[in-house]
Design a protein around this motif. Structure first.
Motif, PDB file in Angstrom:
ATOM      1  N   ALA A 286       0.828  -1.202   0.000  1.00 36.94           N
ATOM      2  CA  ALA A 286       0.000   0.000   0.000  1.00 36.94           C
ATOM      3  C   ALA A 286       0.863   1.254   0.000  1.00 36.94           C
ATOM      4  CB  ALA A 286      -0.936  -0.005   1.206  1.00 36.94           C
ATOM      5  N   LYS A 287       1.963   1.216   0.765  1.00 35.92           N
ATOM      6  CA  LYS A 287       2.887   2.348   0.772  1.00 35.92           C
ATOM      7  C   LYS A 287       3.591   2.488  -0.566  1.00 35.92           C
ATOM      8  CE  LYS A 287       3.856   1.846   5.737  1.00 35.92           C
ATOM      9  NZ  LYS A 287       4.904   1.443   6.734  1.00 35.92           N
ATOM     10  N   GLN A 288       4.023   1.366  -1.124  1.00 38.13           N
ATOM     11  CA  GLN A 288       4.764   1.394  -2.388  1.00 38.13           C
ATOM     12  C   GLN A 288       3.926   1.974  -3.526  1.00 38.13           C
ATOM     13  OE1 GLN A 288       6.116  -2.483  -3.653  1.00 38.13           O
ATOM     14  NE2 GLN A 288       6.677  -1.772  -5.705  1.00 38.13           N
ATOM     15  N   TYR A 289       2.670   1.584  -3.604  1.00 39.58           N
ATOM     16  CA  TYR A 289       1.816   2.002  -4.721  1.00 39.58           C
ATOM     17  C   TYR A 289       1.012   3.266  -4.418  1.00 39.58           C
ATOM     18  CZ  TYR A 289       2.898  -2.706  -6.392  1.00 39.58           C
ATOM     19  OH  TYR A 289       3.545  -3.845  -6.809  1.00 39.58           O
ATOM     20  N   GLY A 290       1.129   3.764  -3.208  1.00 41.61           N
ATOM     21  CA  GLY A 290       0.390   4.966  -2.869  1.00 41.61           C
ATOM     22  C   GLY A 290      -1.104   4.764  -2.763  1.00 41.61           C
ATOM     23  N   TRP A 291      -1.512   3.560  -2.350  1.00 43.04           N
ATOM     24  CA  TRP A 291      -2.938   3.275  -2.207  1.00 43.04           C
ATOM     25  C   TRP A 291      -3.536   4.067  -1.051  1.00 43.04           C
ATOM     26  CZ3 TRP A 291      -2.602  -2.815  -2.180  1.00 43.04           C
ATOM     27  CH2 TRP A 291      -2.307  -3.268  -3.472  1.00 43.04           C
ATOM     28  N   GLN A 292      -4.838   4.206  -1.122  1.00 44.04           N
ATOM     29  CA  GLN A 292      -5.616   4.646   0.030  1.00 44.04           C
ATOM     30  C   GLN A 292      -6.242   3.386   0.622  1.00 44.04           C
ATOM     31  OE1 GLN A 292      -8.512   7.740  -0.758  1.00 44.04           O
ATOM     32  NE2 GLN A 292      -9.635   7.276   1.127  1.00 44.04           N
ATOM     33  N   PRO A 293      -5.598   2.776   1.612  1.00 43.55           N
ATOM     34  CA  PRO A 293      -6.091   1.492   2.106  1.00 43.55           C
ATOM     35  C   PRO A 293      -7.363   1.635   2.933  1.00 43.55           C
ATOM     36  CG  PRO A 293      -4.160   2.157   3.340  1.00 43.55           C
ATOM     37  CD  PRO A 293      -4.345   3.190   2.266  1.00 43.55           C
ATOM     38  N   VAL A 294      -8.227   0.659   2.795  1.00 39.42           N
ATOM     39  CA  VAL A 294      -9.420   0.525   3.622  1.00 39.42           C
ATOM     40  C   VAL A 294      -9.213  -0.731   4.457  1.00 39.42           C
ATOM     41  CG1 VAL A 294     -11.915   0.193   3.655  1.00 39.42           C
ATOM     42  CG2 VAL A 294     -10.864   1.650   1.891  1.00 39.42           C
ATOM     43  N   TRP A 295      -9.018  -0.567   5.753  1.00 33.07           N
ATOM     44  CA  TRP A 295      -8.610  -1.678   6.615  1.00 33.07           C
ATOM     45  C   TRP A 295      -9.840  -2.454   7.090  1.00 33.07           C
ATOM     46  CZ3 TRP A 295      -3.703  -2.279   5.809  1.00 33.07           C
ATOM     47  CH2 TRP A 295      -2.899  -1.159   5.569  1.00 33.07           C
ATOM     48  N   GLY A 296      -9.929  -3.716   6.679  1.00 32.34           N
ATOM     49  CA  GLY A 296     -11.099  -4.531   6.999  1.00 32.34           C
ATOM     50  C   GLY A 296     -10.957  -5.375   8.241  1.00 32.34           C
ATOM     51  N   GLY A 297      -9.769  -5.363   8.860  1.00 33.92           N
ATOM     52  CA  GLY A 297      -9.545  -6.157  10.057  1.00 33.92           C
ATOM     53  C   GLY A 297      -8.715  -7.397   9.772  1.00 33.92           C
TER      54      GLY A 297
ATOM     55  N   GLY B 142     -19.046  -5.719   6.012  1.00 32.96           N
ATOM     56  CA  GLY B 142     -19.598  -4.422   6.407  1.00 32.96           C
ATOM     57  C   GLY B 142     -18.659  -3.279   6.092  1.00 32.96           C
ATOM     58  N   VAL B 143     -17.355  -3.477   6.298  1.00 30.74           N
ATOM     59  CA  VAL B 143     -16.383  -2.443   5.943  1.00 30.74           C
ATOM     60  C   VAL B 143     -16.411  -2.201   4.438  1.00 30.74           C
ATOM     61  CG1 VAL B 143     -13.921  -1.898   5.820  1.00 30.74           C
ATOM     62  CG2 VAL B 143     -14.890  -2.827   7.928  1.00 30.74           C
TER      63      VAL B 143
ATOM     64  N   GLY C 118     -20.164  -9.626  -4.583  1.00 30.57           N
ATOM     65  CA  GLY C 118     -21.469  -8.989  -4.703  1.00 30.57           C
ATOM     66  C   GLY C 118     -21.462  -7.526  -4.307  1.00 30.57           C
ATOM     67  N   VAL C 119     -20.553  -7.156  -3.389  1.00 29.21           N
ATOM     68  CA  VAL C 119     -20.449  -5.765  -2.951  1.00 29.21           C
ATOM     69  C   VAL C 119     -19.715  -4.914  -3.988  1.00 29.21           C
ATOM     70  CG1 VAL C 119     -19.440  -4.219  -1.224  1.00 29.21           C
ATOM     71  CG2 VAL C 119     -20.585  -6.322  -0.497  1.00 29.21           C
ATOM     72  N   VAL C 120     -18.567  -5.397  -4.467  1.00 29.61           N
ATOM     73  CA  VAL C 120     -17.705  -4.552  -5.311  1.00 29.61           C
ATOM     74  C   VAL C 120     -18.045  -4.641  -6.791  1.00 29.61           C
ATOM     75  CG1 VAL C 120     -15.836  -4.719  -3.639  1.00 29.61           C
ATOM     76  CG2 VAL C 120     -15.868  -6.303  -5.584  1.00 29.61           C
TER      77      VAL C 120
END
Length: 502
Positions: free
Chosen positions: A56-67, A91-92, A128-130
């Motif tokens: 995530a740091k390498q690619y500059g992602w905006q991470p969404v932490w699901g646990g 749910g996340v 189904g969500v994405v």
């Protein structure tokens, strides 16, 4: 604009023959981490979550932490446990708004009270969500009982390529790189899976010496260099699960137009697995008497003999408290032994009440299923007490915190027994070092593990003996009563061809 990527972990290797259900409390004993708390817990570690954090740091992602959730292997997840963790992750995802990608850390052999294919169900919900176009990649354990449902809902199944599993970090970075390429429009991976009529295969995935699994992986490496082929995953399967999907499989992620070649690759690897199906790590198991003989023969030699109590391996759902090996060592009078570990919370509490230096009468181990070895009745000296917390030195799970729960080192005769309150596979030297025991000075080390111990203990061992003590992870398939497994299947039935041919 930064890509928004869901990152989550939900792992369990389920031994359906275990009498111990897996609950939320079992996850809390290893880890059950919500949201962004994943980051400080795993930053700098060499497991899959650590790999995703760095990606995530390498690619500059905006991470969404699901646990992140991981529990010691045992019986089926209770419905409440499965649905609670599943719903947290889903749910996340639902609440995150637009997601560009999904990176997961799964095992591939999780079974709940309501789902034989729990990972397939989770992937289906996330798909189904994405929606159909968002890339989903997941790491899997090499011992995954992978399914077509998993492959249908993921763009890539990226399995470990080492056993002991020391490449979780690398597999996560491989999965993340593919997701990045897909989000950029450079790749359009989709996954197919082929599973033969085999209950076992590929030497249970062993990679510590030349053999079938290493040969299969070498081929997979070459196949991945072909245009249109993204990932070739070899899953050896997890035998101790009475579900329709148990056994080895091949998963190939490929580009549009390369499905025919991908299927041919899967079939070639399965043909190799079938042709060499009689090759297997099971032949390495010896009797407890063989272990005792090796201990006697090694008196005075440099370095410890490592006796691996492979059929009571908590990493495969073993109870971690069977006693035949311990009793045999006591009966034989073997000296300078360290035993890691015996799960016995009540005896730990007895030792803590008595204090360091006390002499106590113990009834040690054998409490989960006394038919696998009665409790050891002996006098013991309390040598050390601790909280049982340490960080792994590696190479497996380097940097990851492990807790054995309240822990007592008890000396029975000439044997120091690390007695613990949470089931833990012995994969790291810190199991002993953290308890004041230098494993290199012992004549004999006993570890509750079947293969993972080799990464840390192989380099210090003068010899390794893996014994069958009669635990629930026995390689003897005659001890396992399958009722839900797909049939016919090798080696239980007469099978002449592992796959239907068209």
């Amino acid at each position: 604009m930064a890509y928004r990527v869901l990152i989550a972990q939900f792992m369990h290797e389920t031994n359906t023959f275990s009498m111990l259900p897996t609950t939320l409390d079992d996850y809390r004993k290893r880890w059950l981490i919500e949201g962004e708390a994943m980051v400080p817990h795993f930053t700098g570690t060499r497991n899959e979550v650590g790999g995703y954090i760095d990606a995530a740091k390498q690619y500059g992602w905006q991470p969404v932490w699901g646990g992140a959730a991981n529990a010691t292997p045992s019986g089926k997840l209770t419905r409440d446990c499965w649905e609670t963790i599943r719903d947290r992750i889903v749910g996340v995802a639902r609440g995150a708004g637009k997601l560009d990608g999904v990176c997961l850390s799964l095992h591939g052999a999780m079974v709940s009270e309501t789902e034989d294919d729990a990972e397939g169900a989770l992937l289906e919900l996330l798909r189904g969500v994405v929606g159909p176009d968002v890339p989903i990649a997941t790491t899997l354990d090499l011992h995954a009982n992978a399914t077509e449902r998993m492959a249908r809902n993921a763009n890539a199944l990226v399995s470990y390529r080492t056993y002991p599993h020391i490449d979780g970090y690398e597999r996560a970075t491989q999965a993340a790189a593919l997701v990045q390429q897909a989000m950029e429009g450079k790749k359009q991976p989709r996954c197919l899976l082929v599973q033969p009529a085999m209950l076992e295969g590929a030497e249970h995935g062993r990679t510590t010496k030349p053999g079938l699994m290493l040969d299969l992986l070498a081929k997979a490496d070459r196949f991945e260099q072909e245009p249109g082929i993204d990932v070739v995953g070899i899953q050896a399967g997890f035998t101790w699960a009475d579900i329709p999907y148990t056994g080895p499989s091949i998963a190939v992620s490929h580009e549009p137009g390369s499905e025919t070649r991908a299927r041919a690759i899967a079939l070639e690897l399965i043909d190799d697995m079938w042709r060499r199906r009689e090759e297997g790590a099971v032949k390495d198991f010896q009797s407890i008497a063989d272990g005792i003989a090796a201990a006697r023969a090694g008196v005075g030699k440099k370095g410890p003999l490592v006796i691996a109590d492979g059929t009571d391996n908590p990493g495969g759902g073993g109870y971690n408290d069977t006693t035949p090996v311990l009793q045999a060592l006591l009966d034989a009078g073997i000296e300078n032994v360290a035993f890691g570990t015996i799960y016995d919370p009540a005896t730990v509490q007895q030792a803590m009440q008595a204090g360091v230096g006390a002499n106590i009468d113990v009834s040690l181990g054998g409490h989960t299923d006394p038919t696998m070895g009665a409790p050891v009745k002996a006098k013991a000296v309390v040598k050390m007490l601790s909280d049982g917390v340490f960080r792994n030195d590696g190479p497996m799970n380097a940097g990851v915190e492990t807790t054995m729960g309240p822990t007592a080192v008890l000396r029975l005769g000439s044997i120091d027994v690390v007695t613990i309150s949470r089931r833990v596979q012995t994969i790291d030297l810190q199991v002993f070092l953290s308890q004041g025991i230098d494993p290199t000075t012992k004549s004999v080390l006993v570890v509750k593990s079947v293969q993972h111990f080799r990464a840390a203990y192989g380099p210090i061992a003068r010899e390794v003996v893996v014994v069958d003590s009669g635990g629930i992870c026995s390689p003897d398939l005659g001890r396992l009563k399958f009722t839900r497994l797909r049939r016919p299947i090798w080696p239980l039935d007469g099978v002449n061809d592992p796959l239907p041919r068209t």
